[in-house]
Design a protein around this motif. Structure first.
Motif, PDB file in Angstrom:
ATOM      1  N   VAL A   2      -7.844  37.158  52.093  1.00 37.91           N
ATOM      2  CA  VAL A   2      -6.953  36.067  52.485  1.00 37.91           C
ATOM      3  C   VAL A   2      -6.499  35.331  51.235  1.00 37.91           C
ATOM      4  CG1 VAL A   2      -6.779  33.898  53.751  1.00 37.91           C
ATOM      5  CG2 VAL A   2      -8.086  35.797  54.717  1.00 37.91           C
ATOM      6  N   HIS A   3      -5.203  35.092  51.162  1.00 40.49           N
ATOM      7  CA  HIS A   3      -4.627  34.434  49.998  1.00 40.49           C
ATOM      8  C   HIS A   3      -3.770  33.279  50.475  1.00 40.49           C
ATOM      9  CE1 HIS A   3      -3.807  34.193  45.790  1.00 40.49           C
ATOM     10  NE2 HIS A   3      -2.537  34.497  45.885  1.00 40.49           N
ATOM     11  N   LEU A   4      -4.019  32.087  49.932  1.00 41.33           N
ATOM     12  CA  LEU A   4      -3.265  30.890  50.312  1.00 41.33           C
ATOM     13  C   LEU A   4      -2.616  30.298  49.068  1.00 41.33           C
ATOM     14  CD1 LEU A   4      -6.014  29.237  52.568  1.00 41.33           C
ATOM     15  CD2 LEU A   4      -4.093  30.651  53.319  1.00 41.33           C
ATOM     16  N   VAL A   5      -1.333  30.013  49.158  1.00 42.33           N
ATOM     17  CA  VAL A   5      -0.610  29.472  48.010  1.00 42.33           C
ATOM     18  C   VAL A   5       0.137  28.217  48.436  1.00 42.33           C
ATOM     19  CG1 VAL A   5       1.129  29.885  46.236  1.00 42.33           C
ATOM     20  CG2 VAL A   5      -0.346  31.759  46.997  1.00 42.33           C
ATOM     21  N   GLU A   6      -0.248  27.096  47.844  1.00 44.20           N
ATOM     22  CA  GLU A   6       0.394  25.826  48.166  1.00 44.20           C
ATOM     23  C   GLU A   6       1.564  25.548  47.231  1.00 44.20           C
ATOM     24  OE1 GLU A   6      -4.155  25.091  48.552  1.00 44.20           O
ATOM     25  OE2 GLU A   6      -2.769  26.084  47.183  1.00 44.20           O
ATOM     26  N   SER A   7       2.514  24.760  47.729  1.00 47.06           N
ATOM     27  CA  SER A   7       3.629  24.305  46.907  1.00 47.06           C
ATOM     28  C   SER A   7       4.189  23.027  47.514  1.00 47.06           C
ATOM     29  CB  SER A   7       4.721  25.372  46.821  1.00 47.06           C
ATOM     30  OG  SER A   7       5.235  25.655  48.104  1.00 47.06           O
ATOM     31  N   GLY A   8       5.057  22.359  46.754  1.00 41.78           N
ATOM     32  CA  GLY A   8       5.750  21.196  47.293  1.00 41.78           C
ATOM     33  C   GLY A   8       5.257  19.854  46.809  1.00 41.78           C
ATOM     34  N   GLY A   9       4.197  19.844  46.011  1.00 40.80           N
ATOM     35  CA  GLY A   9       3.704  18.572  45.508  1.00 40.80           C
ATOM     36  C   GLY A   9       4.670  17.955  44.501  1.00 40.80           C
ATOM     37  N   GLY A  10       4.388  16.725  44.121  1.00 46.07           N
ATOM     38  CA  GLY A  10       5.235  16.049  43.155  1.00 46.07           C
ATOM     39  C   GLY A  10       4.860  14.592  43.036  1.00 46.07           C
ATOM     40  N   ARG A  19       7.077  17.275  51.449  1.00 51.01           N
ATOM     41  CA  ARG A  19       6.649  18.313  52.379  1.00 51.01           C
ATOM     42  C   ARG A  19       5.918  19.388  51.599  1.00 51.01           C
ATOM     43  NH1 ARG A  19       9.757  22.465  56.487  1.00 51.01           N
ATOM     44  NH2 ARG A  19      10.302  23.503  54.535  1.00 51.01           N
ATOM     45  N   LEU A  20       4.676  19.590  51.936  1.00 52.54           N
ATOM     46  CA  LEU A  20       3.874  20.642  51.325  1.00 52.54           C
ATOM     47  C   LEU A  20       3.975  21.906  52.161  1.00 52.54           C
ATOM     48  CD1 LEU A  20       0.620  18.645  50.455  1.00 52.54           C
ATOM     49  CD2 LEU A  20       2.764  18.803  49.172  1.00 52.54           C
ATOM     50  N   SER A  21       3.917  23.033  51.469  1.00 54.19           N
ATOM     51  CA  SER A  21       3.933  24.337  52.132  1.00 54.19           C
ATOM     52  C   SER A  21       2.714  25.136  51.702  1.00 54.19           C
ATOM     53  CB  SER A  21       5.195  25.114  51.766  1.00 54.19           C
ATOM     54  OG  SER A  21       6.352  24.437  52.186  1.00 54.19           O
ATOM     55  N   LEU A  79       2.239  27.371  56.620  1.00 51.32           N
ATOM     56  CA  LEU A  79       1.773  26.084  57.120  1.00 51.32           C
ATOM     57  C   LEU A  79       2.474  24.991  56.347  1.00 51.32           C
ATOM     58  CD1 LEU A  79      -0.534  25.000  59.054  1.00 51.32           C
ATOM     59  CD2 LEU A  79      -1.909  24.785  56.991  1.00 51.32           C
ATOM     60  N   TYR A  80       2.769  23.876  57.013  1.00 54.61           N
ATOM     61  CA  TYR A  80       3.448  22.762  56.373  1.00 54.61           C
ATOM     62  C   TYR A  80       2.686  21.463  56.596  1.00 54.61           C
ATOM     63  CZ  TYR A  80       7.347  26.062  56.484  1.00 54.61           C
ATOM     64  OH  TYR A  80       8.128  27.172  56.332  1.00 54.61           O
ATOM     65  N   LEU A  81       2.895  20.526  55.682  1.00 51.58           N
ATOM     66  CA  LEU A  81       2.414  19.167  55.863  1.00 51.58           C
ATOM     67  C   LEU A  81       3.538  18.227  55.448  1.00 51.58           C
ATOM     68  CD1 LEU A  81      -0.064  17.451  56.684  1.00 51.58           C
ATOM     69  CD2 LEU A  81      -0.563  17.228  54.244  1.00 51.58           C
ATOM     70  N   GLN A 117      -5.078  27.067  45.533  1.00 49.56           N
ATOM     71  CA  GLN A 117      -5.308  26.476  44.222  1.00 49.56           C
ATOM     72  C   GLN A 117      -4.926  25.002  44.171  1.00 49.56           C
ATOM     73  OE1 GLN A 117      -2.591  28.077  45.027  1.00 49.56           O
ATOM     74  NE2 GLN A 117      -0.970  26.724  44.270  1.00 49.56           N
ATOM     75  N   GLY A 118      -4.233  24.539  45.201  1.00 43.18           N
ATOM     76  CA  GLY A 118      -3.904  23.129  45.294  1.00 43.18           C
ATOM     77  C   GLY A 118      -2.543  22.782  44.719  1.00 43.18           C
ATOM     78  N   THR A 119      -2.006  21.648  45.179  1.00 40.66           N
ATOM     79  CA  THR A 119      -0.754  21.112  44.654  1.00 40.66           C
ATOM     80  C   THR A 119      -0.926  19.599  44.524  1.00 40.66           C
ATOM     81  OG1 THR A 119       1.659  21.068  44.948  1.00 40.66           O
ATOM     82  CG2 THR A 119       0.334  20.886  46.949  1.00 40.66           C
ATOM     83  N   GLN A 120      -0.488  19.061  43.401  1.00 48.82           N
ATOM     84  CA  GLN A 120      -0.740  17.662  43.096  1.00 48.82           C
ATOM     85  C   GLN A 120       0.289  16.751  43.756  1.00 48.82           C
ATOM     86  OE1 GLN A 120      -3.320  16.240  41.234  1.00 48.82           O
ATOM     87  NE2 GLN A 120      -2.482  14.265  41.891  1.00 48.82           N
ATOM     88  N   VAL A 121      -0.203  15.687  44.378  1.00 50.64           N
ATOM     89  CA  VAL A 121       0.648  14.648  44.943  1.00 50.64           C
ATOM     90  C   VAL A 121       0.309  13.327  44.252  1.00 50.64           C
ATOM     91  CG1 VAL A 121       1.179  13.283  46.999  1.00 50.64           C
ATOM     92  CG2 VAL A 121       0.918  15.771  47.175  1.00 50.64           C
ATOM     93  N   THR A 122       1.325  12.696  43.686  1.00 53.37           N
ATOM     94  CA  THR A 122       1.134  11.414  43.011  1.00 53.37           C
ATOM     95  C   THR A 122       2.103  10.395  43.597  1.00 53.37           C
ATOM     96  OG1 THR A 122       0.485  12.521  40.961  1.00 53.37           O
ATOM     97  CG2 THR A 122       1.132  10.214  40.804  1.00 53.37           C
ATOM     98  N   VAL A 123       1.562   9.274  44.042  1.00 52.38           N
ATOM     99  CA  VAL A 123       2.376   8.210  44.616  1.00 52.38           C
ATOM    100  C   VAL A 123       2.209   6.960  43.759  1.00 52.38           C
ATOM    101  CG1 VAL A 123       2.929   6.885  46.685  1.00 52.38           C
ATOM    102  CG2 VAL A 123       1.944   9.187  46.908  1.00 52.38           C
ATOM    103  N   SER A 124       3.262   6.597  43.074  1.00 51.98           N
ATOM    104  CA  SER A 124       3.167   5.445  42.172  1.00 51.98           C
ATOM    105  C   SER A 124       4.560   4.892  41.901  1.00 51.98           C
ATOM    106  CB  SER A 124       2.496   5.837  40.863  1.00 51.98           C
ATOM    107  OG  SER A 124       3.295   6.739  40.152  1.00 51.98           O
ATOM    108  N   THR A 125       4.594   3.632  41.445  1.00 51.20           N
ATOM    109  CA  THR A 125       5.877   2.999  41.113  1.00 51.20           C
ATOM    110  C   THR A 125       6.322   3.431  39.728  1.00 51.20           C
ATOM    111  OG1 THR A 125       4.680   1.081  40.281  1.00 51.20           O
ATOM    112  CG2 THR A 125       5.422   1.005  42.580  1.00 51.20           C
TER     113      THR A 125
END
Length: 125
Positions: A2-10, A19-21, A79-81, A117-125
């Protein structure tokens, strides 16, 4: 395998959206417990949202209920978030995870058998 690849962070300002995929491959997607967990530096893994791909049932951690939506496209094994009204405390590495049934609660997603492997989400001003 099984292989999972995330994308969409920022990086987005508070109140923003992302939207993460998660693209899944391998013999698991048709009926699997899948979800998203996150981990910020120095903190433990935190389950965010889960879905059963065979029936579409979803559940959420209270901290994201009403702001995040988990969904799937079974034709694409993806899968999406959708994350709206993001807050600084949502900043973390986000991981997609999967396991065969039976499904566990949202809090257990971080222990699922497979993760990406994960995707980074950063929420900041």
């Amino acid at each position: 395998q099984v292989h999972l690849v995330e994308s969409g962070g920022g990086s987005v300002p508070p109140g923003g959206s992302l939207r993460l995929s998660c693209a899944a491959s391998g013999d698991i997607y048709s009926r699997a417990c899948m979800g998203w967990f996150r981990q910020a530096p120095g903190k433990e893994r935190e389950g965010v949202a889960s879905i059963y791909t065979g029936g579409g049932g979803t559940s959420y951690d209270p901290s994201v209920q009403g702001r995040f939506t988990i969904s799937q496209d079974r034709t694409k094994n993806t899968l999406y978030l959708q994350m709206n009204s993001l807050k600084p405390e949502d900043s973390a590495m986000y991981y997609c995870a999967a396991r065969p049934p039976p499904c566990a609660g949202v809090s257990e997603i971080g222990t699922y058998t497979y993760s990406g492997q994960g995707t980074q989400v950063t929420v900041s001003t």
